[in-house]
Design a protein around this motif. Structure first.
Motif, PDB file in Angstrom:
ATOM      1  N   TYR A   1     -47.352  31.421  31.905  1.00  0.00           N
ATOM      2  CA  TYR A   1     -49.444  31.363  32.766  1.00  0.00           C
ATOM      3  C   TYR A   1     -49.820  33.097  32.046  1.00  0.00           C
ATOM      4  O   TYR A   1     -51.228  33.399  32.128  1.00  0.00           O
ATOM      5  CB  TYR A   1     -49.622  31.626  33.909  1.00  0.00           C
ATOM      6  CG  TYR A   1     -50.357  30.916  34.913  1.00  0.00           C
ATOM      7  CD1 TYR A   1     -51.852  30.281  34.498  1.00  0.00           C
ATOM      8  CD2 TYR A   1     -50.929  32.233  35.739  1.00  0.00           C
ATOM      9  CE1 TYR A   1     -52.725  30.198  35.515  1.00  0.00           C
ATOM     10  CE2 TYR A   1     -52.450  32.759  36.195  1.00  0.00           C
ATOM     11  CZ  TYR A   1     -52.995  31.357  36.219  1.00  0.00           C
ATOM     12  OH  TYR A   1     -54.914  31.507  37.159  1.00  0.00           O
TER      13      TYR A   1
ATOM     14  N   VAL B   1     -54.285  29.147  29.256  1.00  0.00           N
ATOM     15  CA  VAL B   1     -53.107  28.251  30.175  1.00  0.00           C
ATOM     16  C   VAL B   1     -54.078  28.203  31.556  1.00  0.00           C
ATOM     17  O   VAL B   1     -54.306  29.046  32.019  1.00  0.00           O
ATOM     18  CB  VAL B   1     -52.001  28.779  30.503  1.00  0.00           C
ATOM     19  CG1 VAL B   1     -51.074  28.154  31.761  1.00  0.00           C
ATOM     20  CG2 VAL B   1     -50.845  29.627  29.338  1.00  0.00           C
TER      21      VAL B   1
ATOM     22  N   ALA C   1     -49.209  25.494  33.413  1.00  0.00           N
ATOM     23  CA  ALA C   1     -48.352  26.772  33.348  1.00  0.00           C
ATOM     24  C   ALA C   1     -46.886  25.657  33.323  1.00  0.00           C
ATOM     25  O   ALA C   1     -45.733  25.900  32.707  1.00  0.00           O
ATOM     26  CB  ALA C   1     -48.500  27.385  34.020  1.00  0.00           C
TER      27      ALA C   1
END
Length: 112
Positions: free
Chosen positions: A77, A88, A94
């Protein structure tokens, strides 16, 4: 030096696979952003992951290692926030991406 390049290429392939699975939600805008994301994720994994693993060792033991997925997802992330052109969208993406990347890396590194 060759093994570092091979590991970086394997990580790039794993991110590529995760980005092309529709249920994960990870995207990249260009091949260069994908390669930079692999480089940044590799550096973050090398520098920060050992610290996080050490600090969260009780949680890792309590969850039989499943908390490592959360750590990998957090690092993925952050990579999405740091690299322009690598998206993301959420922490859920994630987590799914971390699982896919881990499985692909496990499969590809098994061939080494």
């Amino acid at each position: 030096m060759g093994t570092i390049l091979i590991r970086w290429l394997i990580l790039a392939i794993a991110i590529f696979v995760a980005a092309h699975l529709k249920f994960v939600g990870i995207r990249y805008e260009s091949l260069s952003s994908l390669l930079v994301a692999a480089l940044v994720l590799g550096i973050i994994n090398a520098l920060l992951k050992p610290i996080f693993v050490t600090l969260t060792l009780p949680f890792i033991l309590l969850t039989f290692g499943l908390f490592l997925i959360v750590i990998n997802a957090l690092l993925l992330y952050w990579t999405g926030k740091l690299v322009t052109g690598f998206i993301v969208p959420s922490f859920g993406s994630a987590i799914a991406g971390a699982v896919v990347i881990s499985l692909v890396r496990l499969a590809l590194e098994g061939w080494l």
